[in-house]
Motif scaffolding. Sequence first.
Motif, PDB file in Angstrom:
ATOM      1  N   ARG A 131      42.286 -14.455 -33.364  1.00 36.36           N
ATOM      2  CA  ARG A 131      42.929 -15.515 -32.581  1.00 36.36           C
ATOM      3  C   ARG A 131      42.848 -15.205 -31.088  1.00 36.36           C
ATOM      4  O   ARG A 131      42.542 -16.084 -30.268  1.00 36.36           O
ATOM      5  N   VAL A 132      43.119 -13.951 -30.717  1.00 38.79           N
ATOM      6  CA  VAL A 132      43.059 -13.559 -29.314  1.00 38.79           C
ATOM      7  C   VAL A 132      41.627 -13.629 -28.797  1.00 38.79           C
ATOM      8  O   VAL A 132      41.369 -14.069 -27.665  1.00 38.79           O
ATOM      9  N   ALA A 133      40.659 -13.209 -29.625  1.00 35.85           N
ATOM     10  CA  ALA A 133      39.251 -13.283 -29.217  1.00 35.85           C
ATOM     11  C   ALA A 133      38.841 -14.722 -28.943  1.00 35.85           C
ATOM     12  O   ALA A 133      38.094 -15.001 -27.990  1.00 35.85           O
ATOM     13  N   ALA A 134      39.325 -15.655 -29.767  1.00 29.13           N
ATOM     14  CA  ALA A 134      39.013 -17.071 -29.531  1.00 29.13           C
ATOM     15  C   ALA A 134      39.659 -17.569 -28.250  1.00 29.13           C
ATOM     16  O   ALA A 134      39.046 -18.327 -27.484  1.00 29.13           O
ATOM     17  N   LYS A 135      40.884 -17.148 -27.998  1.00 31.89           N
ATOM     18  CA  LYS A 135      41.599 -17.604 -26.807  1.00 31.89           C
ATOM     19  C   LYS A 135      40.899 -17.169 -25.526  1.00 31.89           C
ATOM     20  O   LYS A 135      40.950 -17.866 -24.509  1.00 31.89           O
ATOM     21  N   GLN A 136      40.211 -16.027 -25.565  1.00 31.38           N
ATOM     22  CA  GLN A 136      39.595 -15.495 -24.359  1.00 31.38           C
ATOM     23  C   GLN A 136      38.222 -16.080 -24.081  1.00 31.38           C
ATOM     24  O   GLN A 136      37.644 -15.795 -23.026  1.00 31.38           O
ATOM     25  N   GLU A 137      37.696 -16.866 -24.998  1.00 37.78           N
ATOM     26  CA  GLU A 137      36.405 -17.499 -24.747  1.00 37.78           C
ATOM     27  C   GLU A 137      36.559 -18.592 -23.694  1.00 37.78           C
ATOM     28  O   GLU A 137      37.421 -19.466 -23.825  1.00 37.78           O
ATOM     29  N   PRO A 138      35.732 -18.588 -22.640  1.00 33.59           N
ATOM     30  CA  PRO A 138      35.877 -19.624 -21.612  1.00 33.59           C
ATOM     31  C   PRO A 138      35.439 -21.002 -22.078  1.00 33.59           C
ATOM     32  O   PRO A 138      35.878 -22.007 -21.529  1.00 33.59           O
ATOM     33  N   GLN A 139      34.579 -21.068 -23.092  1.00 34.03           N
ATOM     34  CA  GLN A 139      34.079 -22.346 -23.584  1.00 34.03           C
ATOM     35  C   GLN A 139      34.655 -22.644 -24.964  1.00 34.03           C
ATOM     36  O   GLN A 139      34.721 -21.758 -25.830  1.00 34.03           O
ATOM     37  N   ALA A 140      35.074 -23.896 -25.160  1.00 28.86           N
ATOM     38  CA  ALA A 140      35.688 -24.275 -26.438  1.00 28.86           C
ATOM     39  C   ALA A 140      34.715 -24.129 -27.601  1.00 28.86           C
ATOM     40  O   ALA A 140      35.125 -23.791 -28.719  1.00 28.86           O
ATOM     41  N   ALA A 180      35.680 -32.942 -25.749  1.00 25.67           N
ATOM     42  CA  ALA A 180      34.384 -32.301 -25.909  1.00 25.67           C
ATOM     43  C   ALA A 180      34.079 -31.425 -24.705  1.00 25.67           C
ATOM     44  O   ALA A 180      34.448 -31.750 -23.575  1.00 25.67           O
ATOM     45  N   PRO A 181      33.421 -30.275 -24.910  1.00 26.36           N
ATOM     46  CA  PRO A 181      33.102 -29.390 -23.775  1.00 26.36           C
ATOM     47  C   PRO A 181      32.152 -30.058 -22.808  1.00 26.36           C
ATOM     48  O   PRO A 181      31.254 -30.815 -23.193  1.00 26.36           O
ATOM     49  N   ALA A 182      32.342 -29.755 -21.528  1.00 26.95           N
ATOM     50  CA  ALA A 182      31.520 -30.378 -20.498  1.00 26.95           C
ATOM     51  C   ALA A 182      30.161 -29.711 -20.353  1.00 26.95           C
ATOM     52  O   ALA A 182      29.203 -30.336 -19.949  1.00 26.95           O
ATOM     53  N   ALA A 183      30.075 -28.425 -20.668  1.00 29.97           N
ATOM     54  CA  ALA A 183      28.820 -27.701 -20.480  1.00 29.97           C
ATOM     55  C   ALA A 183      28.715 -26.614 -21.532  1.00 29.97           C
ATOM     56  O   ALA A 183      29.727 -26.134 -22.053  1.00 29.97           O
ATOM     57  N   PRO A 184      27.503 -26.194 -21.871  1.00 31.59           N
ATOM     58  CA  PRO A 184      27.356 -25.128 -22.858  1.00 31.59           C
ATOM     59  C   PRO A 184      27.850 -23.801 -22.300  1.00 31.59           C
ATOM     60  O   PRO A 184      27.984 -23.614 -21.095  1.00 31.59           O
ATOM     61  N   ALA A 185      28.099 -22.868 -23.205  1.00 29.29           N
ATOM     62  CA  ALA A 185      28.593 -21.556 -22.800  1.00 29.29           C
ATOM     63  C   ALA A 185      27.519 -20.795 -22.039  1.00 29.29           C
ATOM     64  O   ALA A 185      26.335 -20.883 -22.353  1.00 29.29           O
ATOM     65  N   THR A 186      27.953 -20.046 -21.043  1.00 26.31           N
ATOM     66  CA  THR A 186      27.002 -19.259 -20.256  1.00 26.31           C
ATOM     67  C   THR A 186      27.315 -17.771 -20.314  1.00 26.31           C
ATOM     68  O   THR A 186      26.601 -16.976 -19.739  1.00 26.31           O
ATOM     69  N   THR A 187      28.408 -17.396 -20.989  1.00 28.10           N
ATOM     70  CA  THR A 187      28.774 -15.989 -21.066  1.00 28.10           C
ATOM     71  C   THR A 187      27.816 -15.260 -22.001  1.00 28.10           C
ATOM     72  O   THR A 187      27.651 -15.660 -23.147  1.00 28.10           O
ATOM     73  N   PRO A 188      27.163 -14.182 -21.548  1.00 26.40           N
ATOM     74  CA  PRO A 188      26.259 -13.430 -22.431  1.00 26.40           C
ATOM     75  C   PRO A 188      27.028 -12.838 -23.601  1.00 26.40           C
ATOM     76  O   PRO A 188      28.119 -12.301 -23.447  1.00 26.40           O
ATOM     77  N   THR A 189      26.452 -12.944 -24.789  1.00 27.54           N
ATOM     78  CA  THR A 189      27.090 -12.424 -25.986  1.00 27.54           C
ATOM     79  C   THR A 189      26.069 -11.727 -26.853  1.00 27.54           C
ATOM     80  O   THR A 189      24.859 -11.870 -26.668  1.00 27.54           O
TER      81      THR A 189
END
Length: 570
Positions: free
Chosen positions: A461-470, A527-536
């Motif tokens: 749950r915490v890991a999901a909360k910290q994601e900048p993109q939905a 809906a999200p405005a832009a795709p995720a850009t955080t490297p994973t």
Amino acid sequence: MSPYTAFPELKAITYDTKVTTQPDGSQFAQRTPRDPITVPKLPAPGTDEPLLRKVRRAQARAGLMYCARVDRAQAIAPPDPDTYHDNVRMAVKAYRTAAELEEHPSHRMPWYEACVRACKECERYTLLRVQSGALNSEQFHLACFERFQTEIDLLALQAEIAAAGPAPRGAAPRTELGPIPIDSTGQPTEPTFTAFPQLKAPTVRLERTPEGTKAIDEGRVPHPNLVVIGPDASPLLRAQHERANAGVAHIKRVEAGLAFGGPDPNEFNSNLTFAVQVFHAAAQLEPQLLDRVPWYEACVRTMKELEDYTTSRVAAGALQPQRADSIQFQRLSAEADLLTLLASIATLRPSAPAPSVKREPFAVDQLKPLPEPDTYTAFPEFKPVPQFPGDLSGEKRLAALLAGAKAPIATPGETPLRQLQREQTLCGLAYIAYAEGKMALYGPDPRTFSTEQAMTAEILRVAAKQEPQATNRIAWHEARIRALKEGERYAELRVRAMAIKPQMLDQARFNRLGAEIDLLLLKAGPAPAAPATTPTAAPALCPPPCICVPQCGPRVRARCGLLNRVLLRR
């Protein structure tokens, strides 16, 4: 210690140990902290202090009294390993509650710094026990995970202080935290503060009969009936209703057991604390805020019942006095929630009376000793991971659980906040990796399985909360549902084997449906405005050469064989 901290100047406590020889030749060791955690005095009460602030003040006082009692006990004896981590978590809650009483954000800094230092001390203590073989290695990762959260909160507070500007000049008046007057048995000699004296706790009187001992309930106010939903209800409303229904089933089973022998000291605390969660979940079904008031009042009555029971056990010498402080802290939190709800209702504009909703009483005859074969789920496509030895390797178990979830990786120039969030997620994943590795080797441990599944769900749950993109949060919530479904399936197997009580399965379903509700709410959002850009990078797991005796050093995550740094592979 963990390799990263955003606040290296905040150190764990160090102690001096003095050994004194008694006249009879026995030796007595006393620990004295060199640099104890110091917190400011509570702000002085105002002349016209709002009732909610009075409740928060009483709550903070109860929490700080809990900490003071624990400190006195640890000054003459080593920390109790069974309660140490709970004591630290309670201290963090108490410091955060006291910080809410401060008028300016800058005055909250000492309280939040105390949270960080308390968790660093817990991290150091856990590492020593892991190195000595008294704890499994994943407990160190869990301690790091919780410490990172306190540092994240402190960074957020610093940002709030920067936005708020300097505090007004002049020191605010403070008040001493005086001891709570108690008699020789540990009973308080003055009534504890309550904002709702009209909400009374029920009393349970034991009566001996030729058939056995019966518990007679006196003054118990029944909780409201659940709202009826239609056949065309949305999946979200259906999940909320099924969750509340599972929680009420748990309460009814517990009440049926109370009628035969009174409360079970080993379960009474957890049962009533869980009942408060059920009442909050049931309140969410109410279409009108005013209709939620009876559910919140039920929370207050339940916590008062638990407080009376705990106080009587403290007076009998069965519990330590700080346990009553802890329950009082929780009861005042329930009263603060009720006051907040009443304040929200007071701000509503007058409108026409809302149409009454249809309700239905819970049919006690629906309670069956064995679980039903099919239960509702909003996501039947998410299956629990096989949980018996030999079904899957540790690596495959972790891959099946975290399907689609991506671990964050370091990027050049990342902020301290993002680095803390990344380290917290990786520590949480390390905890899960160890748990999955043990499951692959030995299968579920009945003594620790439910706790490990609850912590796994909280980490996800915490890991999901910290994601900048939905969009990146969805995979973490899906993994959380799979983990809780695994716990529910295991509880069902143990209920069928008559190894645990049926209400434990009700509680497992309640928790799993709560995770499904969170995912439904996330998908129903904008809906999200832009795709995720955080490297994973996708997390992976190498099975350990030996899981029984981990070789742990100061950097546990880097050296333990189970993880073997594959989780950090890029």
